[in-house]
Design a protein around this motif. Structure first.
Motif, PDB file in Angstrom:
ATOM      1  N   LEU A 174       0.840  -1.134  -0.029  1.00 36.07           N
ATOM      2  CA  LEU A 174      -0.135  -0.046   0.213  1.00 36.07           C
ATOM      3  C   LEU A 174       0.933   1.318   0.107  1.00 36.07           C
ATOM      4  O   LEU A 174       0.297   2.337  -0.331  1.00 36.07           O
ATOM      5  CB  LEU A 174      -1.013   0.060   1.205  1.00 36.07           C
ATOM      6  CG  LEU A 174      -2.423  -0.737   1.189  1.00 36.07           C
ATOM      7  CD1 LEU A 174      -3.214  -0.501   2.249  1.00 36.07           C
ATOM      8  CD2 LEU A 174      -3.082  -0.144  -0.145  1.00 36.07           C
ATOM      9  N   ALA A 175       1.903   1.145   0.490  1.00 39.65           N
ATOM     10  CA  ALA A 175       2.934   2.467   0.294  1.00 39.65           C
ATOM     11  C   ALA A 175       3.178   2.844  -1.153  1.00 39.65           C
ATOM     12  O   ALA A 175       3.580   4.071  -1.282  1.00 39.65           O
ATOM     13  CB  ALA A 175       4.184   1.962   0.992  1.00 39.65           C
ATOM     14  N   ASP A 176       3.005   2.010  -2.057  1.00 34.20           N
ATOM     15  CA  ASP A 176       3.067   2.243  -3.413  1.00 34.20           C
ATOM     16  C   ASP A 176       1.824   2.871  -4.144  1.00 34.20           C
ATOM     17  O   ASP A 176       1.862   3.207  -5.299  1.00 34.20           O
ATOM     18  CB  ASP A 176       3.524   1.025  -4.145  1.00 34.20           C
ATOM     19  CG  ASP A 176       4.948   0.666  -3.556  1.00 34.20           C
ATOM     20  OD1 ASP A 176       5.693   1.164  -3.433  1.00 34.20           O
ATOM     21  OD2 ASP A 176       5.200  -0.721  -3.747  1.00 34.20           O
ATOM     22  N   VAL A 177       0.850   3.049  -3.273  1.00 31.85           N
ATOM     23  CA  VAL A 177      -0.485   3.436  -3.923  1.00 31.85           C
ATOM     24  C   VAL A 177      -0.748   4.847  -3.493  1.00 31.85           C
ATOM     25  O   VAL A 177      -0.420   5.035  -2.365  1.00 31.85           O
ATOM     26  CB  VAL A 177      -1.483   2.347  -3.503  1.00 31.85           C
ATOM     27  CG1 VAL A 177      -3.096   3.076  -3.974  1.00 31.85           C
ATOM     28  CG2 VAL A 177      -1.497   0.841  -3.918  1.00 31.85           C
ATOM     29  N   LYS A 178      -0.915   5.555  -4.316  1.00 28.79           N
ATOM     30  CA  LYS A 178      -1.396   7.082  -4.265  1.00 28.79           C
ATOM     31  C   LYS A 178      -2.880   7.326  -4.557  1.00 28.79           C
ATOM     32  O   LYS A 178      -3.353   6.778  -5.557  1.00 28.79           O
ATOM     33  CB  LYS A 178      -0.558   8.077  -4.560  1.00 28.79           C
ATOM     34  CG  LYS A 178       0.905   7.903  -4.252  1.00 28.79           C
ATOM     35  CD  LYS A 178       1.930   8.841  -4.895  1.00 28.79           C
ATOM     36  CE  LYS A 178       3.494   8.638  -4.545  1.00 28.79           C
ATOM     37  NZ  LYS A 178       4.388   9.629  -5.083  1.00 28.79           N
ATOM     38  N   LEU A 179      -3.416   8.550  -3.841  1.00 31.58           N
ATOM     39  CA  LEU A 179      -4.790   8.939  -4.526  1.00 31.58           C
ATOM     40  C   LEU A 179      -4.916  10.212  -4.999  1.00 31.58           C
ATOM     41  O   LEU A 179      -4.463  11.373  -4.203  1.00 31.58           O
ATOM     42  CB  LEU A 179      -5.747   8.568  -3.481  1.00 31.58           C
ATOM     43  CG  LEU A 179      -6.179   7.323  -2.889  1.00 31.58           C
ATOM     44  CD1 LEU A 179      -7.188   7.225  -1.962  1.00 31.58           C
ATOM     45  CD2 LEU A 179      -6.615   6.322  -4.026  1.00 31.58           C
TER      46      LEU A 179
END
Length: 309
Positions: A174-179
């Motif tokens: 999840l550290a690689d996912v941004k919004l």
């Protein structure tokens, strides 16, 4: 010696000011990029703007710096409500607030607009991984403060148990996912629904399916109503099949009263209307034409939300 060129780092991307070809998923996310692409095709879509993923980075980073010890106590995943409360306490930079409110004013005109606030995921390393329906959506949002708070609630939805479980099942860190976040003007719908450029039941690519209900279309996604279903031949747009579903009520948007948070209500449909076809044949064909234009230009099957007002 030539003057150095300074790159302006944008926080907000307004639909009128940017072209699809100049934007990247890393900035405006998948949904935001798709909307700019539709806009450049001259597909009729409501006005919108996108808050860059860099704003998400700063807000989450500031929140964790302040509250990490509290949120991660006892070595467990942080409680969803606690994450939301922490993010709501974190202020946007003054420049970010100014840009968001300026964009909101532009799509509002003389009175505050009703808008939807949706996630636009940034995960370019694995485009095949779908995040559809994973993050929160805020509908019928009105007023500057409510828009700002809704953006933070979208950020908080990245940290829910459902998202953590989904990411784990896909091997995603999840550290690689941004919004990024899309804010889009809402239109009061008389009829709304979804079009599928491939028949979703049979997967027949020669047929197109359209679902329709009276009122707001989220009642389809929520499973609250059974929609009409229309099947069309993609070659000549002839209507092959109609399944008319009786509809006893419709969902509409209403002004808030007092401290009431609910902005929608269910309205009873008269007997004369409840068994009628939701949309005329000529409009079915218009929706089909637009859907096929998008499918042709993007060279892949499409599921498109639509409405008529």
């Amino acid at each position: 010696m030539s003057e150095p060129i300074l790159k302006i780092k944008r926080n907000v991307y307004f639909w009128e000011d940017h072209n699809f070809t100049k934007l990247r998923e890393s900035t405006v996310g998948r949904k935001g990029l798709s909307l700019f692409e539709l806009k450049d095709m001259d597909i009729p879509i409501p006005d919108f703007f996108v808050i860059s993923s860099s704003v998400f980075d700063r807000v989450v980073s500031n929140t964790l710096q302040r509250d990490a010890q509290h949120l991660l106590e006892k070595g467990k995943n942080p409680d969803e409500d606690a994450v939301t409360k922490s993010l709501l306490k974190t202020d946007f930079d003054e420049q970010v607030i100014e840009e968001i409110l300026s964009a909101y004013t532009r799509i509002s005109g003389f009175t505050d607009a009703w808008v939807s606030v949706r996630s636009s995921v940034v995960f370019p390393s694995s485009p095949e991984v779908s995040f559809s329906g994973i993050f929160s959506t805020e509908l019928n949002v009105r007023g500057a403060k409510n828009v700002l708070d809704s953006i933070k609630r979208i950020y908080a939805s990245l940290f829910t148990d459902d998202v953590v479980t989904y990411a784990s099942s896909k091997g995603i860190n999840l550290a690689d996912v941004k919004l990024a976040v899309v804010v889009q003007k809402m239109v009061q719908a008389e009829v709304s629904g979804v079009s599928f450029t491939i028949d979703p039941i049979t997967q027949d690519s020669s047929k197109l399916s359209i679902e329709a209900v009276f009122g707001l279309g989220d009642s389809i996604a929520l499973g609250e109503l059974t929609p009409d279903t229309y099947l069309l031949n993609k070659r000549d747009l002839s209507i092959l099949e109609k399944k008319i579903a009786p509809q006893e009520w419709m969902k509409i948007r209403v002004l808030q009263r007092g401290n009431k948070k609910e902005n929608t209500q269910k309205v009873t449909i008269s007997n004369n209307w409840s068994h009628r076809q939701k949309i005329e044949d000529k409009y079915l064909k218009e929706i089909a034409k637009i859907s096929l234009i998008v499918e042709s230009k993007l060279r892949r099957a499409q599921n498109l939300e639509w409405l008529m007002s």
